[in-house]
Design a protein around this motif. Sequence first.
Motif, PDB file in Angstrom:
ATOM      1  N   LEU A  71       0.837  -1.192   0.000  1.00 40.87           N
ATOM      2  CA  LEU A  71       0.000   0.000   0.000  1.00 40.87           C
ATOM      3  C   LEU A  71       0.876   1.247   0.000  1.00 40.87           C
ATOM      4  O   LEU A  71       1.962   1.255   0.564  1.00 40.87           O
ATOM      5  N   TRP A  72       0.385   2.314  -0.622  1.00 41.03           N
ATOM      6  CA  TRP A  72       1.150   3.554  -0.692  1.00 41.03           C
ATOM      7  C   TRP A  72       1.308   4.158   0.689  1.00 41.03           C
ATOM      8  O   TRP A  72       0.383   4.169   1.507  1.00 41.03           O
ATOM      9  N   GLN A  73       2.477   4.679   0.944  1.00 40.92           N
ATOM     10  CA  GLN A  73       2.760   5.298   2.234  1.00 40.92           C
ATOM     11  C   GLN A  73       2.270   6.742   2.237  1.00 40.92           C
ATOM     12  O   GLN A  73       2.413   7.471   1.258  1.00 40.92           O
ATOM     13  N   GLY A  74       1.684   7.163   3.354  1.00 40.38           N
ATOM     14  CA  GLY A  74       1.210   8.527   3.488  1.00 40.38           C
ATOM     15  C   GLY A  74       0.487   8.709   4.799  1.00 40.38           C
ATOM     16  O   GLY A  74       0.239   7.739   5.533  1.00 40.38           O
ATOM     17  N   ASN A  75       0.114   9.939   5.097  1.00 44.69           N
ATOM     18  CA  ASN A  75      -0.589  10.236   6.344  1.00 44.69           C
ATOM     19  C   ASN A  75      -2.091  10.046   6.177  1.00 44.69           C
ATOM     20  O   ASN A  75      -2.885  10.976   6.314  1.00 44.69           O
ATOM     21  N   TRP A  76      -2.452   8.837   5.798  1.00 41.45           N
ATOM     22  CA  TRP A  76      -3.860   8.485   5.617  1.00 41.45           C
ATOM     23  C   TRP A  76      -4.089   7.083   6.147  1.00 41.45           C
ATOM     24  O   TRP A  76      -3.155   6.340   6.451  1.00 41.45           O
ATOM     25  N   LYS A  77      -5.339   6.736   6.268  1.00 42.71           N
ATOM     26  CA  LYS A  77      -5.715   5.377   6.649  1.00 42.71           C
ATOM     27  C   LYS A  77      -6.324   4.687   5.438  1.00 42.71           C
ATOM     28  O   LYS A  77      -7.008   5.312   4.623  1.00 42.71           O
ATOM     29  N   TRP A  78      -6.070   3.383   5.361  1.00 43.77           N
ATOM     30  CA  TRP A  78      -6.552   2.589   4.242  1.00 43.77           C
ATOM     31  C   TRP A  78      -7.834   1.851   4.613  1.00 43.77           C
ATOM     32  O   TRP A  78      -7.932   1.250   5.680  1.00 43.77           O
ATOM     33  N   VAL A  79      -8.812   1.890   3.694  1.00 45.78           N
ATOM     34  CA  VAL A  79     -10.080   1.187   3.878  1.00 45.78           C
ATOM     35  C   VAL A  79     -10.312   0.284   2.673  1.00 45.78           C
ATOM     36  O   VAL A  79     -10.299   0.752   1.523  1.00 45.78           O
ATOM     37  N   ALA A  80     -10.513  -1.005   2.911  1.00 45.01           N
ATOM     38  CA  ALA A  80     -10.801  -1.958   1.837  1.00 45.01           C
ATOM     39  C   ALA A  80     -12.302  -2.221   1.775  1.00 45.01           C
ATOM     40  O   ALA A  80     -12.983  -2.259   2.796  1.00 45.01           O
ATOM     41  N   TYR A  81     -12.804  -2.414   0.571  1.00 45.91           N
ATOM     42  CA  TYR A  81     -14.199  -2.836   0.414  1.00 45.91           C
ATOM     43  C   TYR A  81     -14.259  -3.903  -0.666  1.00 45.91           C
ATOM     44  O   TYR A  81     -13.392  -3.963  -1.529  1.00 45.91           O
ATOM     45  N   THR A  82     -15.278  -4.757  -0.622  1.00 42.90           N
ATOM     46  CA  THR A  82     -16.166  -5.141   0.474  1.00 42.90           C
ATOM     47  C   THR A  82     -15.854  -6.606   0.740  1.00 42.90           C
ATOM     48  O   THR A  82     -15.764  -7.393  -0.212  1.00 42.90           O
ATOM     49  N   ALA A  83     -15.707  -7.017   1.988  1.00 46.71           N
ATOM     50  CA  ALA A  83     -15.311  -8.388   2.332  1.00 46.71           C
ATOM     51  C   ALA A  83     -16.267  -8.939   3.383  1.00 46.71           C
ATOM     52  O   ALA A  83     -16.556  -8.261   4.373  1.00 46.71           O
ATOM     53  N   ASN A  84     -16.719 -10.165   3.173  1.00 39.67           N
ATOM     54  CA  ASN A  84     -17.693 -10.766   4.084  1.00 39.67           C
ATOM     55  C   ASN A  84     -17.231 -12.073   4.714  1.00 39.67           C
ATOM     56  O   ASN A  84     -17.929 -12.616   5.557  1.00 39.67           O
ATOM     57  N   GLU A  85     -16.073 -12.557   4.306  1.00 37.00           N
ATOM     58  CA  GLU A  85     -15.580 -13.814   4.860  1.00 37.00           C
ATOM     59  C   GLU A  85     -14.366 -13.553   5.744  1.00 37.00           C
ATOM     60  O   GLU A  85     -13.473 -12.776   5.392  1.00 37.00           O
ATOM     61  N   LEU A  86     -14.332 -14.240   6.885  1.00 39.93           N
ATOM     62  CA  LEU A  86     -13.325 -13.979   7.900  1.00 39.93           C
ATOM     63  C   LEU A  86     -11.885 -14.137   7.395  1.00 39.93           C
ATOM     64  O   LEU A  86     -11.051 -13.267   7.686  1.00 39.93           O
ATOM     65  N   PRO A  87     -11.530 -15.199   6.651  1.00 33.92           N
ATOM     66  CA  PRO A  87     -10.127 -15.312   6.199  1.00 33.92           C
ATOM     67  C   PRO A  87      -9.685 -14.127   5.352  1.00 33.92           C
ATOM     68  O   PRO A  87      -8.559 -13.630   5.509  1.00 33.92           O
ATOM     69  N   LEU A  88     -10.547 -13.651   4.455  1.00 34.26           N
ATOM     70  CA  LEU A  88     -10.198 -12.510   3.618  1.00 34.26           C
ATOM     71  C   LEU A  88     -10.056 -11.251   4.464  1.00 34.26           C
ATOM     72  O   LEU A  88      -9.102 -10.474   4.291  1.00 34.26           O
TER      73      LEU A  88
END
Length: 249
Positions: free
Chosen positions: A202-219
Amino acid sequence: MPTFDPRLVAHRGQPLQIPENSLTGFEAALEAGAQWVETDVQITADRVPVLCHDSSTLRLTGVDYQVVDTTFDVISRLSAGYPKRFADAFSQLRIAPLSTFAQLVAQWPSAHAFVEIKLEAIEAFGEQETVRLVVDALKAAIGQCIIISFDYSTLRYVRSETSLPIGFILTEWSDAEQQRCLDLRPDYIFVNHLRLEEGTPLWQGNWKWVAYTANELPLIRRLLTSGFDLVETDDIRRVAVQLGATDSR
């Protein structure tokens, strides 16, 4: 006793069990312990921001109105129970105004809401008017809200005219999008995890990363251990408890 994992975002509420973007779905997620919720905003012809992902009401209501061309009075009368998925189980639900959503979120002061301004609203009303309408509707919980969008220009306007945090949703994984993030300096970056090959840094920076959309625990666990700060899910009550239970062992 398992804990409710705080790194999960209730994507459109609790849409696997309750129609998406409904106040009932958001209330269920917040009552269960969700610290983050995410909703979508379209704007009606008479300039009322409402909770709706699509440009049309068809999927939620079974009736095909373009939101930006239809008054709130007409839209508010439609049954919004997502009949193709839930039949008539939620026929009492209605498409809600954003202002009512803000009043709901305000009842959970520790919760935060990602509010996505949809492109159709921006195209119909312009970025300045759209932002004004959305910010005004969020007054009840303004300190708990983050404005997010795919639209770079709108987010630049939010950043220049308000003190609200912003989140940029990537349209692609590319050097051009990385440069936009460096220029915009968003507080959050959202990305569809399917755009990234496993192991992509992931790109480095003063931000937080949010992934979408995941419904299974391993992922979800893989995303959280690969650098994502938050993960959006359609089944937050089940997944959050499962994740909290495994982490507490």
